[in-house]
Motif scaffolding. Sequence first.
Motif, mmCIF file in Angstrom:
data_model
loop_
_atom_site.group_PDB
_atom_site.id
_atom_site.type_symbol
_atom_site.label_atom_id
_atom_site.label_comp_id
_atom_site.label_asym_id
_atom_site.label_seq_id
_atom_site.Cartn_x
_atom_site.Cartn_y
_atom_site.Cartn_z
ATOM 1 N N CYS A 1 0.839 -1.189 0.000
ATOM 2 C CA CYS A 1 0.000 0.000 0.000
ATOM 3 C C CYS A 1 0.880 1.248 0.000
ATOM 4 C CB CYS A 1 -0.928 0.003 1.224
ATOM 5 S SG CYS A 1 -1.830 1.555 1.369
ATOM 6 N N CYS B 1 0.007 3.638 3.082
ATOM 7 C CA CYS B 1 0.588 3.278 4.376
ATOM 8 C C CYS B 1 2.100 3.100 4.273
ATOM 9 C CB CYS B 1 -0.001 1.966 4.898
ATOM 10 S SG CYS B 1 -1.779 1.994 5.148
ATOM 11 N N CYS C 1 -6.286 -1.630 0.363
ATOM 12 C CA CYS C 1 -5.602 -1.772 1.647
ATOM 13 C C CYS C 1 -6.640 -1.900 2.766
ATOM 14 C CB CYS C 1 -4.724 -0.553 1.882
ATOM 15 S SG CYS C 1 -4.010 -0.500 3.534
ATOM 16 N N CYS D 1 -6.343 1.504 5.103
ATOM 17 C CA CYS D 1 -6.731 2.856 4.681
ATOM 18 C C CYS D 1 -7.652 2.860 3.454
ATOM 19 C CB CYS D 1 -5.491 3.696 4.409
ATOM 20 S SG CYS D 1 -4.575 3.132 2.968
HETATM 21 ZN ZN ZN Z 1 -3.012 1.515 3.335
#
Ligand code: ZN
Length: 115
Positions: A73, A76, A90, A93
Amino acid sequence: MHELSIVNSVVSSVTEWLAQRPERKVSVVTLRVGALSGVVEGALQFCYGIATDGTPLSGSVLRVHSQPVVIYCGGCAEQAELPGVQSFRCPRCGTPSSDVRNGRELEIESVEVEE
Ligand SMILES: [Zn+2]
């Protein structure tokens, strides 16, 4: 059937490997199978019984070690394990990602033999 050809190639790899160890009998073969490999465990098990019949693997157990899909991701800046294969977002998020790092595995993880 997809699974039968996979199992046949597993049987021939293990049989080849066993050629140097003719006194051994295979007890367990473990496969590492990613969630994206498209392989159905039930079908693998079914085919394994057929494909090993009459080979040095006859009577051995097939274990399937399922591997989750892991994406990277960007949001992140780290890898995330997906709960399934329906959505490539993800789980932390929600950012979509097509950067798949794990989950396509289809390989022999280990072979256990009887002494
Ligand atoms: Zn993420």
